[in-house]
Design a protein around this motif. Structure first.
Motif, PDB file in Angstrom:
ATOM      1  N   ILE A 167     109.223   8.235   9.761  1.00 31.40           N
ATOM      2  CA  ILE A 167     108.188   8.556  10.737  1.00 31.40           C
ATOM      3  C   ILE A 167     108.828   9.324  11.882  1.00 31.40           C
ATOM      4  O   ILE A 167     109.667   8.790  12.606  1.00 31.40           O
ATOM      5  CB  ILE A 167     107.497   7.285  11.268  1.00 31.40           C
ATOM      6  N   ASP A 168     108.431  10.579  12.017  1.00 29.35           N
ATOM      7  CA  ASP A 168     108.885  11.399  13.142  1.00 29.35           C
ATOM      8  C   ASP A 168     107.873  11.205  14.264  1.00 29.35           C
ATOM      9  O   ASP A 168     106.666  11.358  14.061  1.00 29.35           O
ATOM     10  CB  ASP A 168     108.954  12.869  12.715  1.00 29.35           C
ATOM     11  N   ALA A 169     108.367  10.848  15.447  1.00 31.19           N
ATOM     12  CA  ALA A 169     107.473  10.471  16.546  1.00 31.19           C
ATOM     13  C   ALA A 169     107.805  11.248  17.807  1.00 31.19           C
ATOM     14  O   ALA A 169     108.905  11.785  17.945  1.00 31.19           O
ATOM     15  CB  ALA A 169     107.593   8.967  16.810  1.00 31.19           C
ATOM     16  N   PRO A 170     106.856  11.337  18.749  1.00 34.06           N
ATOM     17  CA  PRO A 170     107.137  12.013  20.019  1.00 34.06           C
ATOM     18  C   PRO A 170     108.288  11.352  20.770  1.00 34.06           C
ATOM     19  O   PRO A 170     108.582  10.179  20.564  1.00 34.06           O
ATOM     20  CB  PRO A 170     105.819  11.852  20.798  1.00 34.06           C
ATOM     21  N   GLY A 171     108.939  12.107  21.644  1.00 28.00           N
ATOM     22  CA  GLY A 171     110.024  11.560  22.436  1.00 28.00           C
ATOM     23  C   GLY A 171     109.565  10.403  23.299  1.00 28.00           C
ATOM     24  O   GLY A 171     108.462  10.414  23.840  1.00 28.00           O
ATOM     25  N   VAL A 172     110.396   9.396  23.406  1.00 28.06           N
ATOM     26  CA  VAL A 172     110.053   8.198  24.165  1.00 28.06           C
ATOM     27  C   VAL A 172     111.076   7.993  25.271  1.00 28.06           C
ATOM     28  O   VAL A 172     112.277   8.036  25.033  1.00 28.06           O
ATOM     29  CB  VAL A 172     110.023   6.955  23.254  1.00 28.06           C
ATOM     30  N   ARG A 173     110.615   7.783  26.480  1.00 22.64           N
ATOM     31  CA  ARG A 173     111.519   7.553  27.604  1.00 22.64           C
ATOM     32  C   ARG A 173     111.816   6.072  27.792  1.00 22.64           C
ATOM     33  O   ARG A 173     112.902   5.701  28.221  1.00 22.64           O
ATOM     34  CB  ARG A 173     110.910   8.122  28.885  1.00 22.64           C
ATOM     35  N   LEU A 192     115.301  10.184  23.124  1.00 21.06           N
ATOM     36  CA  LEU A 192     114.878  11.133  24.138  1.00 21.06           C
ATOM     37  C   LEU A 192     114.855  12.545  23.573  1.00 21.06           C
ATOM     38  O   LEU A 192     115.554  12.864  22.603  1.00 21.06           O
ATOM     39  CB  LEU A 192     115.818  11.076  25.339  1.00 21.06           C
ATOM     40  N   SER A 193     114.060  13.407  24.168  1.00 26.18           N
ATOM     41  CA  SER A 193     114.025  14.801  23.763  1.00 26.18           C
ATOM     42  C   SER A 193     115.406  15.418  23.976  1.00 26.18           C
ATOM     43  O   SER A 193     116.083  15.137  24.958  1.00 26.18           O
ATOM     44  CB  SER A 193     112.979  15.569  24.585  1.00 26.18           C
ATOM     45  N   GLY A 194     115.823  16.232  23.026  1.00 23.41           N
ATOM     46  CA  GLY A 194     117.098  16.918  23.148  1.00 23.41           C
ATOM     47  C   GLY A 194     118.231  16.314  22.350  1.00 23.41           C
ATOM     48  O   GLY A 194     119.310  16.900  22.255  1.00 23.41           O
TER      49      GLY A 194
END
Length: 327
Positions: free
Chosen positions: A253-259, A202-204
């Motif tokens: 691999i850096d990826a967007p935040g996933v919920r 998650l983001s954060g």
């Protein structure tokens, strides 16, 4: 006068397939891997680990980070991607609107990143473990910001420690890291060698900061080129991006935040691997097809009542099984 032969759609597909196979064996096609993308533009890495910009033919289909591809240069010296090799696996994530998007392909392992603050709901981590095992790939749980643990209230700290101990007892690898103190960074680097690893969380939770700590001094020139290609700041996370390590074939691999991940079609062996304590107890159920709901002689429910299995883990397992069976 020659007669034009009309082929059925099936025959044409068979011919096209043979052409693709023939082209794949053509020495004029170079091998590469997709590093990142921006719209239809792709940044790929060639066999010599050089970064190149290119575009794919429409017949190739959609590509994602980690895809192994075959490419060539056209008459204008442009990089043209001709083919995509078969994927070992493919990770799908829902976007903000619920639409499923490709996240990365050909992943060896996944860092499931959580943090001491904010502490992630354990069920979110465990759902992610199911998704990773379903790929299949190897999950590694990372507790980031470990330096904050001593500053937390005792009840919060105890909950985190007990959860980490549980995951470790179930056979999952747990690494504690701190960008601030340096704790666990070298251990994590060693775990990433020779592997293509995806980070999720998650983001954060400090996922991108962790990536920066592991990769930036590896090859500043390459990272600068990737950042310029994405038209973002360093280590953009709007699109999945592969950062290579200079001392081996591995990469992060850096990826967007996933919920969350869609788990409706998860295979039974992934569920069994994610909930090994339930799988072990189920061997002692009276009925082989026990669903661990209301059946008599259910060893799983008995284990949950005595505390050998956490009731929340059993409830989560049952919900995942029910969601899969509802399809």
């Amino acid at each position: 006068m020659s007669r034009k032969i009309r082929l059925s759609k099936q025959q044409q597909r068979q011919i096209d397939r043979r052409r693709r196979v023939h082209s794949a064996a053509d020495d004029s096609l170079e091998r590469g891997i997709v590093v990142t993308h921006h719209g239809h533009d792709l940044l790929i890495e060639d066999a010599a680990h050089q970064l190149l910009r290119g575009r794919a033919r429409r017949t190739v289909g959609r590509l994602t980070t980690g895809d192994r591809i075959r490419w060539r240069r056209d008459e204008q010296d442009n990089v043209v991607i001709e083919q995509r090799e078969d994927r070992r696996n493919l990770l799908i994530r829902p976007d903000a609107y619920g639409k499923k998007k490709m996240m990365a392909a050909n992943i060896d392992q996944v860092l499931v990143v959580t943090s001491a603050l904010p502490w992630m709901n354990p069920e979110v981590v465990e759902r992610t473990l199911v998704a990773v095992l379903a790929l299949p790939a190897t999950p590694v749980i990372v507790l980031n910001k470990a330096d904050l643990l001593p500053t937390l209230p005792e009840s919060d700290r105890r909950e985190i420690e007990e959860t980490l101990d549980l995951w470790t007892s179930l056979g999952f690898e747990v690494i504690r890291t701190s960008v601030k103190s340096g704790e666990g960074i070298e251990s994590l680097r060693n775990r990433l060698r020779e592997q293509i690893t995806l980070t999720v969380g998650l983001s954060g939770v400090g996922k991108t900061s962790l990536t920066r700590e592991i990769t930036p001094k590896a090859d500043q020139a390459a990272i600068g080129e990737i950042s310029a290609f994405n038209r973002e700041g360093t280590h953009t996370t709007r699109a999945s991006t592969l950062y290579r390590f200079p001392d081996g074939d591995g990469g992060l691999i850096d990826a967007p935040g996933v919920r969350d991940f869609p788990l409706e079609t998860v295979p039974s062996d992934a569920l069994a691997a994610a909930f090994p304590e339930i799988t072990d107890a189920a061997a002692y159920c009276r009925f082989n097809d026990c669903r661990h709901l209301n059946e008599p002689g259910c060893a799983v429910r008995e284990a949950a009542e005595t505390g050998e299995i956490l009731p929340r883990r059993l409830a989560q397992y049952q919900a995942l099984v029910e969601a899969r069976n509802a399809r």
